[in-house]
Design an enzyme around this catalytic site. Structure first.
Site, mmCIF file in Angstrom:
data_model
loop_
_atom_site.group_PDB
_atom_site.id
_atom_site.type_symbol
_atom_site.label_atom_id
_atom_site.label_comp_id
_atom_site.label_asym_id
_atom_site.label_seq_id
_atom_site.Cartn_x
_atom_site.Cartn_y
_atom_site.Cartn_z
ATOM 1 N N LYS A 140 -8.602 -17.102 23.036
ATOM 2 C CA LYS A 140 -8.347 -18.557 22.839
ATOM 3 C C LYS A 140 -8.930 -18.654 21.397
ATOM 4 O O LYS A 140 -8.353 -19.585 20.839
ATOM 5 C CB LYS A 140 -9.220 -19.483 23.934
ATOM 6 C CG LYS A 140 -8.533 -19.399 25.283
ATOM 7 C CD LYS A 140 -9.225 -20.247 26.365
ATOM 8 C CE LYS A 140 -8.407 -20.052 27.523
ATOM 9 N NZ LYS A 140 -9.316 -20.233 28.865
ATOM 10 N N LYS A 145 0.777 -21.016 31.913
ATOM 11 C CA LYS A 145 0.929 -22.420 31.985
ATOM 12 C C LYS A 145 1.615 -22.743 30.554
ATOM 13 O O LYS A 145 2.355 -23.725 30.533
ATOM 14 C CB LYS A 145 -0.076 -23.162 32.368
ATOM 15 C CG LYS A 145 -0.304 -23.257 33.861
ATOM 16 C CD LYS A 145 -1.278 -24.412 34.236
ATOM 17 C CE LYS A 145 -2.361 -23.773 35.206
ATOM 18 N NZ LYS A 145 -3.544 -23.501 34.487
ATOM 19 N N LYS A 178 1.881 -11.924 31.127
ATOM 20 C CA LYS A 178 1.805 -12.504 32.485
ATOM 21 C C LYS A 178 2.455 -13.709 32.208
ATOM 22 O O LYS A 178 2.853 -14.598 31.022
ATOM 23 C CB LYS A 178 0.692 -12.477 32.918
ATOM 24 C CG LYS A 178 -0.378 -13.590 32.299
ATOM 25 C CD LYS A 178 -1.537 -13.449 32.654
ATOM 26 C CE LYS A 178 -2.749 -14.173 31.834
ATOM 27 N NZ LYS A 178 -2.796 -15.443 32.056
HETATM 28 P P1 TYM Z 1 -5.708 -21.020 35.553
HETATM 29 O O1 TYM Z 1 -5.631 -22.512 35.745
HETATM 30 O O2 TYM Z 1 -5.582 -20.334 34.267
HETATM 31 O O3 TYM Z 1 -4.892 -20.186 36.887
HETATM 32 C C1 TYM Z 1 -5.302 -20.619 38.369
HETATM 33 C C2 TYM Z 1 -5.096 -19.547 39.013
HETATM 34 O O4 TYM Z 1 -3.810 -18.919 38.870
HETATM 35 C C3 TYM Z 1 -4.092 -17.550 38.639
HETATM 36 N N1 TYM Z 1 -2.976 -16.862 37.618
HETATM 37 C C4 TYM Z 1 -2.230 -15.770 37.876
HETATM 38 N N2 TYM Z 1 -2.421 -14.815 38.839
HETATM 39 C C5 TYM Z 1 -1.534 -14.160 38.742
HETATM 40 N N3 TYM Z 1 -0.537 -13.730 37.756
HETATM 41 C C6 TYM Z 1 -0.508 -14.709 36.973
HETATM 42 N N4 TYM Z 1 0.426 -14.661 35.798
HETATM 43 C C7 TYM Z 1 -1.556 -15.640 36.732
HETATM 44 N N5 TYM Z 1 -1.874 -17.001 35.842
HETATM 45 C C8 TYM Z 1 -2.507 -17.740 36.520
HETATM 46 C C9 TYM Z 1 -5.555 -17.431 37.902
HETATM 47 O O5 TYM Z 1 -5.926 -15.909 37.993
HETATM 48 C C10 TYM Z 1 -6.344 -18.453 38.771
HETATM 49 O O6 TYM Z 1 -6.936 -17.907 39.932
HETATM 50 N N6 TYM Z 1 -10.706 -20.133 34.842
HETATM 51 C C11 TYM Z 1 -9.880 -20.650 35.790
HETATM 52 C C12 TYM Z 1 -9.990 -21.937 36.546
HETATM 53 C C13 TYM Z 1 -11.320 -22.261 37.173
HETATM 54 C C14 TYM Z 1 -11.779 -21.634 38.215
HETATM 55 C C15 TYM Z 1 -12.937 -22.261 38.583
HETATM 56 C C16 TYM Z 1 -11.132 -20.379 39.094
HETATM 57 C C17 TYM Z 1 -12.366 -23.049 36.957
HETATM 58 N N7 TYM Z 1 -13.472 -22.907 37.649
HETATM 59 C C18 TYM Z 1 -13.755 -21.434 39.629
HETATM 60 C C19 TYM Z 1 -12.148 -20.061 40.217
HETATM 61 C C20 TYM Z 1 -13.336 -20.546 40.450
HETATM 62 C C21 TYM Z 1 -8.398 -20.619 35.055
HETATM 63 O O7 TYM Z 1 -8.317 -20.619 33.880
HETATM 64 O O8 TYM Z 1 -7.415 -20.576 36.062
#
Ligand code: TYM
Length: 344
Positions: free
Chosen positions: A126, A211, A208
């Protein structure tokens, strides 16, 4: 036996497992979010105490402009419900509604070291993407995530492969806290039904689904049928295998992987056999994949649109979710303050 120790033992057992996870409202949800995270949420809510939240505070580390935040938060809530989250079973809430998160984040920051935060892969990525806004929130992102999780003394965290390092860091913060102040927290683990954490690849064979990056190679849950077809048909292929049982190039392997997520086993077997025998026609394979994706996504999209029209309903869901999450958070914070000697 101390009150803290009894709590610790109680929350280490599988039967009482507590589940927590979150999604940032930084764009439209996609197949990666579904298969990496939400599919597991839906199964886990049947058996365990679950806390699922929209990580709006984390979103501020990369998206400081809040003009679209509210509509993004509502959409993520609606998409969670459309994917099968039952707000009666799981607490579905917004991160900023649980103020205890900020307090725990502060305490955990004293246990997090600059060196380890600077080495975190997501921080380095980032920082590269936004060189003019390398803020302290970005650096301590994994600390806030650890606070989200351990605020409910959760042990299972359903996430995709990209979150593995954050979970490892959460365990390190927990170990440090417990070592210094007493056993308050169990160690959280990344969770997936199946052997490995999931990484849903993008359609162009690089990286991958995401968003905010790689949008033409990502299938969003809000994409309409024609757009899904268009994106899938553009996926990178080649002239086909030239030898029997040839290993697949990465971009072809990705198409097979995507098929495994949404297609029938017999369909996958048919294309696998055709590949091995060098008779595969990638155009036919992509057409089939597109139709299977449309069949999978279109009911979710329609449900999410209908839910989003009822803003009052979503507000009620968030209020109920926040109530459950705050009750759990307050109990934990009493233990934390007691363990840290902050009760005068
Ligand atoms: P975020 O918003 O990027 O993604 C949400 C969830 O989707 C999963 N994910 C994927 N899994 C497989 N293949 C992909 N291409 C892919 N893209 C996204 C992510 O692994 C995630 O599970 N840091 C976290 C948000 C967060 C969080 C937490 C998660 C904040 N607090 C506490 C767990 C527990 C994040 O950025 O997710």
């Amino acid at each position: 036996m101390s009150r803290l120790y009894i709590y610790y033992i109680c929350f280490m057992s599988t039967e009482n497992a507590i589940v927590m996870s979150g999604i940032r409202p930084t764009g439209y949800l996609h197949l990666g979010n579904y298969f990496g995270a939400m599919r597991n949420y839906v199964k886990l809510q049947e058996k365990y105490t679950c806390f699922f939240m929209v990580a709006d505070l984390h979103a501020l580390t990369t998206h400081p402009d809040t003009k679209e935040l509210k509509s993004n938060v509502y959409r993520v809530i609606a998409e969670n419900i459309a994917c099968g989250i039952d707000p009666e079973k799981a607490a579905l809430y917004c991160q900023s509604h649980v103020h205890e998160t900020a307090e725990l984040y502060l305490y955990l920051n004293m246990l997090a070291y600059l060196g380890e935060l600077e080495k975190t892969t997501t921080f380095k990525d980032k920082a590269r993407l936004q060189p003019d806004n390398i803020n302290a929130g970005l650096l301590t992102y994994p600390v806030l995530q650890a606070a989200d999780i351990i605020l409910h003394r959760a042990t299972w965290v359903p996430v995709g492969k990209d979150q593995e390092q954050h979970l490892e860091m959460s365990r390190n913060f927990v170990k440090r806290f417990n070592h210094r102040y007493g056993n308050v927290f169990p160690e959280p683990m990344a969770y997936n039904f199946g052997d490995e954490l999931v990484k849903v690849p993008s359609l162009d064979g690089t990286g991958k689904m995401s968003k905010s990056e790689n949008q033409l190679a990502t299938i969003y849950l809000a994409d309409d049928d024609e757009l899904i077809r268009k994106k899938v048909m553009k996926a990178k292929t080649d002239g086909g295998p030239t030898e029997i049982n040839m290993p697949k190039p990465d971009y072809i392997e990705n198409i097979f992987q995507l098929m495994k997520l949404v297609s029938e086993q017999s369909t996958i077997d048919q294309f696998e056999k055709a590949y091995q025998e060098c008779t595969i026609r990638y155009g036919d394979m992509k057409k089939q994949l597109a139709e299977d994706m449309v069949t999978f996504i279109s009911p979710i999209r329609q449900k999410a649109i209908a839910i989003q029209q009822d803003e009052r309903y979503m507000q009620t869901i968030m209020e109920q979710g926040a109530e459950k999450a705050c009750a759990s958070a307050q109990k934990t914070m009493e233990l934390v303050r007691e363990a840290m000697g902050l009760v005068y």
